[in-house]
Enzyme design. Structure first.
Site, mmCIF file in Angstrom:
data_model
loop_
_atom_site.group_PDB
_atom_site.id
_atom_site.type_symbol
_atom_site.label_atom_id
_atom_site.label_comp_id
_atom_site.label_asym_id
_atom_site.label_seq_id
_atom_site.Cartn_x
_atom_site.Cartn_y
_atom_site.Cartn_z
ATOM 1 N N ASP A 130 0.794 -1.225 0.000
ATOM 2 C CA ASP A 130 0.000 0.000 0.000
ATOM 3 C C ASP A 130 0.830 1.279 0.000
ATOM 4 O O ASP A 130 0.611 2.173 -0.815
ATOM 5 C CB ASP A 130 -0.915 -0.003 1.230
ATOM 6 C CG ASP A 130 -1.724 1.260 1.360
ATOM 7 O OD1 ASP A 130 -2.428 1.604 0.395
ATOM 8 O OD2 ASP A 130 -1.665 1.905 2.423
ATOM 9 N N ASP A 133 4.370 0.716 4.116
ATOM 10 C CA ASP A 133 4.157 -0.513 4.879
ATOM 11 C C ASP A 133 4.033 -1.692 3.909
ATOM 12 O O ASP A 133 4.313 -1.564 2.719
ATOM 13 C CB ASP A 133 2.917 -0.379 5.755
ATOM 14 C CG ASP A 133 1.669 0.011 4.949
ATOM 15 O OD1 ASP A 133 1.759 0.036 3.701
ATOM 16 O OD2 ASP A 133 0.619 0.282 5.553
ATOM 17 N N TYR A 280 -8.521 2.280 6.229
ATOM 18 C CA TYR A 280 -9.321 2.761 5.106
ATOM 19 C C TYR A 280 -10.787 2.522 5.425
ATOM 20 O O TYR A 280 -11.206 1.375 5.566
ATOM 21 C CB TYR A 280 -8.944 2.057 3.804
ATOM 22 C CG TYR A 280 -7.588 2.455 3.292
ATOM 23 C CD1 TYR A 280 -7.435 3.612 2.532
ATOM 24 C CD2 TYR A 280 -6.456 1.703 3.589
ATOM 25 C CE1 TYR A 280 -6.179 4.009 2.082
ATOM 26 C CE2 TYR A 280 -5.208 2.092 3.141
ATOM 27 C CZ TYR A 280 -5.080 3.241 2.394
ATOM 28 O OH TYR A 280 -3.842 3.646 1.958
ATOM 29 N N GLU A 494 4.732 10.831 3.652
ATOM 30 C CA GLU A 494 4.216 9.502 3.292
ATOM 31 C C GLU A 494 4.209 9.361 1.772
ATOM 32 O O GLU A 494 4.069 10.346 1.028
ATOM 33 C CB GLU A 494 2.803 9.343 3.820
ATOM 34 C CG GLU A 494 2.137 8.049 3.388
ATOM 35 C CD GLU A 494 1.810 7.138 4.540
ATOM 36 O OE1 GLU A 494 2.441 6.082 4.634
ATOM 37 O OE2 GLU A 494 0.917 7.467 5.321
#
Length: 523
Positions: A130, A133, A280, A494
């Site tokens: 994703d 991670d 999510y 990120e």
């Protein structure tokens, strides 16, 4: 609305016969407030200092990067959109899970997670990790593939011109092959592999992880998951359009057949899923139903899918939307139905709705240097997604000239306008938000793999990190252009597969405009 129309069932049966022939947000890791001591966007002295190169032998062992040399901007481009498209595909290759192909271009990646699905007796290897991670969250993964495929379909010539058509098809197939595996029978769709909490307690490489990786499914007799199954259907249907364009009708038919089966499952269960929460959380499932049905109509020309898409549009209240993202498909559906519907009255409604969304995006609050600002999490992502919608809309007479200028402004902000533009000596931006692009760029994204000297020698404290995560778009600045190039700042640094999706397709759209002489020079 009928569950599965006879026409849809007939088309599915026909495709199955053809196939028988031989031929951390974080809640990823999100949640932290913007630091009060956030550093300025860039050290003002940085542009006068030679950028530190991660290939320096005194810092890390030498390595080979399969990176194309920077190409010159084309036409009216200020930055080379085609080159950044190339780099973005390298990021997607860095996110691959499973057994890597012999032509793997990421030298620090190797096979990983080869037992995914073993706990349920199904081969669930493959797909993309994703973000920084190693969980495979299928919901955002599928949206990323859908959005990337949509951009290839709309701007096919831009990918041809960039010389990256085969690579982008390969990237899409990597995901769609995995999504097909996740639907082993008509009643089941696996939506996630890996446990978010357990995974996020591990900072190391994908190749050396040893925690349990449970598999989670939705479907008949299980938790409903119309949003997840329909998004997978959209990804397969959208990608089938691209492979059909490319002349691979066998694979296109396989994608369509599986997409139709997934849509039927989503239609039969009618409800959202919570398996991937809090990482999510889907706010509704009806936008995915409309999204999938629209792509299935374009792929199959079965009128029942068009009727379904139009019906779900009304049921889901998709006339308005806050943003275009992995959780909000409304703006995409507006444009698809504007393109596909034959009813002039309905076309007028979809055009009005699309113009309202694009107009709202263009009037969005901006940072001092011009980035349309939706949210602190992935600010670059939201602006890029909006830019993609605007440039697609401009092809269908939605705010045409203004939309193109605004899209150019957003993407150029990310590529270098935020940091002083192009260095006339090098022809590259002084600094971009894309790893590996420019004289300088983010050196410490929030990403486990790129932080590892070896499989277990990994830290989030190094800057620069041992590996350049080529093509990754970092989250982006705060409301006042404040930005921190720090691995620990997962608000701003990120990287995720969904951050790159709309961005990459917006790049393709702008490259297309450059090729046809319609790219704005003023914005």
């Amino acid at each position: 609305m009928p569950s599965v129309h006879n026409g849809i069932a007939t088309t599915l049966a026909t495709l199955l016969l053809l196939l028988a022939s031989p031929h951390a947000t974080t809640a990823r890791e999100h949640g932290a407030p913007i630091p009060k001591d956030a550093t300025p966007l860039m050290d003002p002295n940085r542009t006068s200092t030679p950028p530190m190169r991660m290939e320096e032998p005194h810092a890390f062992p030498p390595k080979v990067y399969h990176v194309p040399a920077p190409s010159k901007p084309k036409g009216a481009e200020k930055y080379s959109y085609g080159h950044v498209m190339k780099l973005s595909l390298l990021f997607y290759e860095a996110q691959r899970s499973g057994k890597l192909p012999k032509n793997n271009r990421i030298d620090w990646r190797d096979d990983s997670a080869l037992e995914d699905g073993k706990d349920v007796g199904v081969d669930l290897t493959g797909g993309w990790y994703d973000a920084g991670d190693h969980v495979k969250f299928n919901f955002p993964m599928a949206w990323s593939a859908t959005t990337l495929a949509w951009g290839v379909h709309e701007f096919y010539s831009a990918w041809q011109d960039a010389g990256e058509l085969e690579n982008v098809l390969d990237s899409l197939k990597w995901v769609t092959d995995y999504l097909i595996k996740c639907h082993p029978d008509k009643d089941t769709y696996y939506v996630q592999v890996g446990n978010g909490n357990g995974d996020h307690n591990y900072w190391g490489s994908a190749e050396t992880m040893s925690m349990d990786r449970p598999s989670y499914a939705v479907g008949r007799g299980r938790q409903a998951g119309s949003d997840a199954a329909a998004e997978a259907a959209a990804a397969l249907a959208a990608t089938s359009l691209v492979f059909a364009q490319h002349g691979d009708t066998v694979y296109a038919n396989k994608l369509k057949a599986t997409a139709m089966s997934l849509y039927a499952l989503a239609d039969a269960t009618r409800g959202g899923f919570s398996i991937s929460e809090p990482f999510y959380k889907s706010s509704d499932w009806r936008d995915e139903m409309a999204w999938a049905a629209a792509f299935l109509y374009e792929a199959t020309q079965d009128e029942d899918y068009l009727k379904a898409a139009e019906s779900w549009y009304e049921q889901g209240g998709l006339h308005q939307a806050w943003a275009f993202s992995w959780d909000s498909k409304g703006p995409g559906v507006q444009l698809l139905l504007l393109k596909l519907t034959k009813d002039e009255g309905k076309r007028a409604v979809y055009k009005r709705d699309a113009e309202n969304f694009v107009g709202g995006a263009m009037s969005k609050e901006q940072t001092p240097k011009g980035l349309a600002y939706w949210d602190q999490w992935g600010s670059n992502r939201y602006a890029s997604n909006g830019a993609f919608i605007a440039v697609v809309g401009s092809m269908y007479d939605v705010q045409t000239e203004r939309a193109r200028a605004w899209s150019t402004k957003q993407i150029n902000y990310i590529l270098g306008d935020a940091h002083g533009g192009v260095n006339k000596q090098t022809g590259l931006p002084h600094y971009s938000f894309v790893c590996g692009y420019g004289d300088d760029f983010p050196r410490a994204p929030h990403h486990r793999g790129s932080s590892c000297r070896s499989g277990t020698d990994c830290t989030c404290n190094d800057s620069p990190q041992p590996h350049i995560l080529y093509g990754a778009l970092v989250g982006g600045p705060g409301r006042y252009d404040d930005y921190s190039d720090s691995c620990t700042d997962y608000t701003k640094n990120e990287v995720t597969t969904d951050y790159n999706a709309g961005f990459t397709s917006a790049l393709a759209g702008l490259r297309h405009l450059a090729l046809i002489g319609k790219l704005p020079t003023e914005y």
